[in-house]
Design a protein around this motif. Structure first.
Motif, PDB file in Angstrom:
ATOM      1  N   THR A 110       0.940  -1.475  -0.181  1.00  0.00           N
ATOM      2  CA  THR A 110      -0.059   0.104  -0.007  1.00  0.00           C
ATOM      3  C   THR A 110       0.071   1.010   0.336  1.00  0.00           C
ATOM      4  N   ASN A 111       0.229   2.522  -0.372  1.00  0.00           N
ATOM      5  CA  ASN A 111       1.145   3.732  -0.423  1.00  0.00           C
ATOM      6  C   ASN A 111       0.996   3.751   0.645  1.00  0.00           C
ATOM      7  N   GLY A 112      -0.117   3.542   2.048  1.00  0.00           N
ATOM      8  CA  GLY A 112       0.120   4.077   3.366  1.00  0.00           C
ATOM      9  C   GLY A 112      -1.544   5.515   3.716  1.00  0.00           C
ATOM     10  N   LEU A 113      -1.949   5.330   2.197  1.00  0.00           N
ATOM     11  CA  LEU A 113      -3.237   6.723   2.232  1.00  0.00           C
ATOM     12  C   LEU A 113      -5.014   5.804   2.246  1.00  0.00           C
ATOM     13  N   GLY A 114      -4.743   4.580   2.877  1.00  0.00           N
ATOM     14  CA  GLY A 114      -5.748   4.254   3.393  1.00  0.00           C
ATOM     15  C   GLY A 114      -6.528   5.165   3.624  1.00  0.00           C
ATOM     16  N   ASN A 115      -6.557   5.763   5.171  1.00  0.00           N
ATOM     17  CA  ASN A 115      -7.555   6.707   6.208  1.00  0.00           C
ATOM     18  C   ASN A 115      -7.374   8.164   5.311  1.00  0.00           C
ATOM     19  N   LEU A 116      -6.976   8.276   4.629  1.00  0.00           N
ATOM     20  CA  LEU A 116      -7.083   9.477   4.497  1.00  0.00           C
ATOM     21  C   LEU A 116      -8.051   9.302   2.479  1.00  0.00           C
ATOM     22  N   VAL A 117      -8.393   7.754   1.606  1.00  0.00           N
ATOM     23  CA  VAL A 117      -8.630   7.044   0.669  1.00  0.00           C
ATOM     24  C   VAL A 117     -10.194   7.174   1.384  1.00  0.00           C
ATOM     25  N   ASN A 118     -10.553   6.375   2.490  1.00  0.00           N
ATOM     26  CA  ASN A 118     -11.500   5.931   3.138  1.00  0.00           C
ATOM     27  C   ASN A 118     -11.979   7.240   4.128  1.00  0.00           C
ATOM     28  N   ALA A 128      -0.370  14.553   3.013  1.00  0.00           N
ATOM     29  CA  ALA A 128       0.052  12.457   2.422  1.00  0.00           C
ATOM     30  C   ALA A 128       0.746  12.521   3.511  1.00  0.00           C
ATOM     31  N   PHE A 129       2.242  12.780   3.466  1.00  0.00           N
ATOM     32  CA  PHE A 129       2.769  12.906   3.786  1.00  0.00           C
ATOM     33  C   PHE A 129       2.560  13.209   5.970  1.00  0.00           C
ATOM     34  N   PRO A 130       2.116  12.786   6.893  1.00  0.00           N
ATOM     35  CA  PRO A 130       1.959  12.866   7.299  1.00  0.00           C
ATOM     36  C   PRO A 130       1.004  11.627   7.944  1.00  0.00           C
ATOM     37  N   GLU A 131       0.048  11.630   7.163  1.00  0.00           N
ATOM     38  CA  GLU A 131      -0.753  11.273   7.585  1.00  0.00           C
ATOM     39  C   GLU A 131      -0.720   9.478   6.930  1.00  0.00           C
ATOM     40  N   MET A 132       0.343   9.046   5.913  1.00  0.00           N
ATOM     41  CA  MET A 132       0.524   7.972   5.464  1.00  0.00           C
ATOM     42  C   MET A 132       1.724   7.879   7.235  1.00  0.00           C
ATOM     43  N   LEU A 133       2.266   8.349   7.839  1.00  0.00           N
ATOM     44  CA  LEU A 133       3.362   8.034   8.833  1.00  0.00           C
ATOM     45  C   LEU A 133       2.875   7.568  10.054  1.00  0.00           C
ATOM     46  N   LYS A 134       1.299   8.710  10.692  1.00  0.00           N
ATOM     47  CA  LYS A 134       0.702   8.030  11.458  1.00  0.00           C
ATOM     48  C   LYS A 134      -0.521   6.896  10.684  1.00  0.00           C
ATOM     49  N   PHE A 135      -0.873   6.137   9.742  1.00  0.00           N
ATOM     50  CA  PHE A 135      -1.036   5.217   9.559  1.00  0.00           C
ATOM     51  C   PHE A 135       0.371   3.657   9.447  1.00  0.00           C
ATOM     52  N   ALA A 136       1.167   4.297   9.455  1.00  0.00           N
ATOM     53  CA  ALA A 136       2.089   3.050   9.505  1.00  0.00           C
ATOM     54  C   ALA A 136       2.332   2.594  11.279  1.00  0.00           C
ATOM     55  N   GLN A 137       2.560   3.424  11.445  1.00  0.00           N
ATOM     56  CA  GLN A 137       2.740   3.496  13.345  1.00  0.00           C
ATOM     57  C   GLN A 137       1.720   3.028  13.983  1.00  0.00           C
TER      58      GLN A 137
END
Ligand code: SF4
Length: 212
Positions: free
Chosen positions: A110-118, A157-166
């Motif tokens: 994934t690109n890690g942006l699933g929270n933003l997508v959904n 995107a960048f901070p949200e991707m990091l948050k998703f990973a964490q």
């Protein structure tokens, strides 16, 4: 461009699952950027005529499980020419089926942006159904990330991707963030390792594969 219904395909040691061609990014290195012309007309591509339903994916996997080659698979991977969390409902239904019927681990690329997508926190929905998540980190530098990934969510995107990973790292057994060797500086690569450590996830440096 040739389109088809390649829902599942063998790759490396896994059975890969192609749910969607949708993606909120336009990464400079993505094969999608070059797949608009005749280049792929003569090969079996992962461009879907339409997105498969969960039932269609499950039936395809059931049929594959009856073949001899099925024994060689080491994992299931949601991947394809798109972002799998764009088809979240189908992904969750198929993942539940996989967990109920097989012992192989289930991974999402994934690109890690699933929270933003959904537009919601999807991590709790993935917990228990997904064993591993591979996230493309690309760079530790938000500006380089944005220039490379070109997400529709821009600087969010960048901070949200990091948050998703964490958050994923707290409930998913294996979370790996990847960068590609030679595409970033050594300093950036080291910074990516530190960042991953801070987030409590693993860092994987992938080999550069020139698709030209
Ligand atoms: S996130 Fe993946 S599918 Fe989407 S543009 Fe980037 S490389 Fe391609």
């Amino acid at each position: 461009m040739k389109k088809g219904m390649t829902i599942i395909y063998p790759e490396y040691n896994g059975l890969y699952i192609n749910l969607t061609n949708r993606c909120p990014c336009a990464c400079t290195f993505c094969i999608r950027q070059r797949a608009s012309g005749a280049e792929f007309d003569n090969v079996e591509t992962l461009w879907l005529e339409r997105e498969p339903t969960a039932r269609e994916v499950i039936e395809a996997i059931k049929a594959e499980s009856k073949t001899e080659r099925f024994k060689s698979y080491k994992e299931f991977v949601f991947c394809g020419y798109g972002e799998p969390t764009e088809a979240l409902d189908v992904l969750l239904e198929v993942a539940a089926f996989l967990k109920e019927n097989f012992t192989l681990p289930v991974r999402i690329n994934t690109n890690g942006l699933g929270n933003l997508v959904n537009k919601k926190d999807i991590v709790p929905l993935l917990a228990g159904k997904i064993d591993a998540i591979s996230i493309s980190l690309n760079s530790s530098n938000p500006e380089i990330y944005e220039k490379t990934v070109r997400p529709v969510f821009k600087e969010k995107a960048f901070p949200e991707m990091l948050k998703f990973a964490q958050e994923a790292g707290k409930v998913i057994p294996k979370v790996i963030m990847s960068t590609v060797e030679t595409t970033i500086t050594k300093e950036d690569e080291e910074e990516c390792s530190r960042l991953c450590q801070k987030l409590g996830v693993s860092h994987r440096i992938r080999k550069f594969i020139d698709l030209k």
